[in-house]
Design an enzyme around this catalytic site. Sequence first.
Site, PDB file in Angstrom:
ATOM      1  N   GLU A   1       0.832  -1.205   0.000  1.00 56.86           N
ATOM      2  CA  GLU A   1       0.000   0.000   0.000  1.00 56.86           C
ATOM      3  C   GLU A   1       0.866   1.254   0.000  1.00 56.86           C
ATOM      4  O   GLU A   1       0.614   2.187  -0.773  1.00 56.86           O
ATOM      5  CB  GLU A   1      -0.926   0.006   1.222  1.00 56.86           C
ATOM      6  CG  GLU A   1      -2.010  -1.039   1.166  1.00 56.86           C
ATOM      7  CD  GLU A   1      -2.728  -1.206   2.493  1.00 56.86           C
ATOM      8  OE1 GLU A   1      -2.574  -0.332   3.385  1.00 56.86           O
ATOM      9  OE2 GLU A   1      -3.436  -2.214   2.646  1.00 56.86           O
TER      10      GLU A   1
ATOM     11  N   SER B   1      -8.044  -2.693   7.795  1.00 58.78           N
ATOM     12  CA  SER B   1      -7.830  -4.082   8.180  1.00 58.78           C
ATOM     13  C   SER B   1      -7.283  -4.158   9.599  1.00 58.78           C
ATOM     14  O   SER B   1      -6.289  -3.526   9.925  1.00 58.78           O
ATOM     15  CB  SER B   1      -6.848  -4.723   7.204  1.00 58.78           C
ATOM     16  OG  SER B   1      -6.533  -6.025   7.613  1.00 58.78           O
TER      17      SER B   1
ATOM     18  N   ASP C   1      -8.433   0.577   0.686  1.00 61.79           N
ATOM     19  CA  ASP C   1      -7.120   0.841   1.279  1.00 61.79           C
ATOM     20  C   ASP C   1      -6.513   2.155   0.811  1.00 61.79           C
ATOM     21  O   ASP C   1      -5.808   2.818   1.556  1.00 61.79           O
ATOM     22  CB  ASP C   1      -6.154  -0.300   0.947  1.00 61.79           C
ATOM     23  CG  ASP C   1      -6.576  -1.611   1.577  1.00 61.79           C
ATOM     24  OD1 ASP C   1      -6.980  -1.599   2.759  1.00 61.79           O
ATOM     25  OD2 ASP C   1      -6.506  -2.649   0.895  1.00 61.79           O
TER      26      ASP C   1
ATOM     27  N   GLU D   1      -8.454  -1.395  -3.431  1.00 63.80           N
ATOM     28  CA  GLU D   1      -8.368  -2.385  -2.358  1.00 63.80           C
ATOM     29  C   GLU D   1      -7.165  -3.253  -2.695  1.00 63.80           C
ATOM     30  O   GLU D   1      -7.064  -3.775  -3.806  1.00 63.80           O
ATOM     31  CB  GLU D   1      -9.652  -3.227  -2.296  1.00 63.80           C
ATOM     32  CG  GLU D   1      -9.647  -4.277  -1.224  1.00 63.80           C
ATOM     33  CD  GLU D   1      -9.597  -3.711   0.193  1.00 63.80           C
ATOM     34  OE1 GLU D   1      -9.176  -4.464   1.086  1.00 63.80           O
ATOM     35  OE2 GLU D   1      -9.981  -2.536   0.426  1.00 63.80           O
TER      36      GLU D   1
END
EC number: 3.1.21.10
Length: 144
Positions: free
Chosen positions: A12, A32, A42, A55
């Site tokens: 990420e 998460s 995300d 995501e």
Amino acid sequence: MNSNKSRGSSVERYIVSRLRDKGFAVIRAPASGSKRKDHVPDIIALKSGVIILIEVKSRKNGQKIYIEKEQAEGIREFAKRSGGELFLGVKLPKMLRFIKFDMLRQTEGGNYAIDLETVEKGMELEDLVRYVESKISRTLDSFL
């Protein structure tokens, strides 16, 4: 933090950094493992009014990727409310691909899944950037 979450967070941060380098306004909104009840993607990235939502999933091997029904439907609702386009970012060894979320199929149990073959056909990061840039509307004044 377990190794899966650590690996996912690293991916990420890499995506956020690369998109920022390409002129996007980007935030990482990992949920998460948190106590958040709402589902958010995300990564949220914007460029000249175009919104993409990502995501991120990371795997060590070519196994299918599953997303629980509740999470998938939550981030789809977020995409609908924001007007953003939702992608699944998949990191495999030596490969990072972006797939339109609509390419995932729903399983009999209601969860969502995508196989390695579909992932391999996904966009690379540069392709995703070009895709977004192709959606940016330009007025005649911007060429003067």
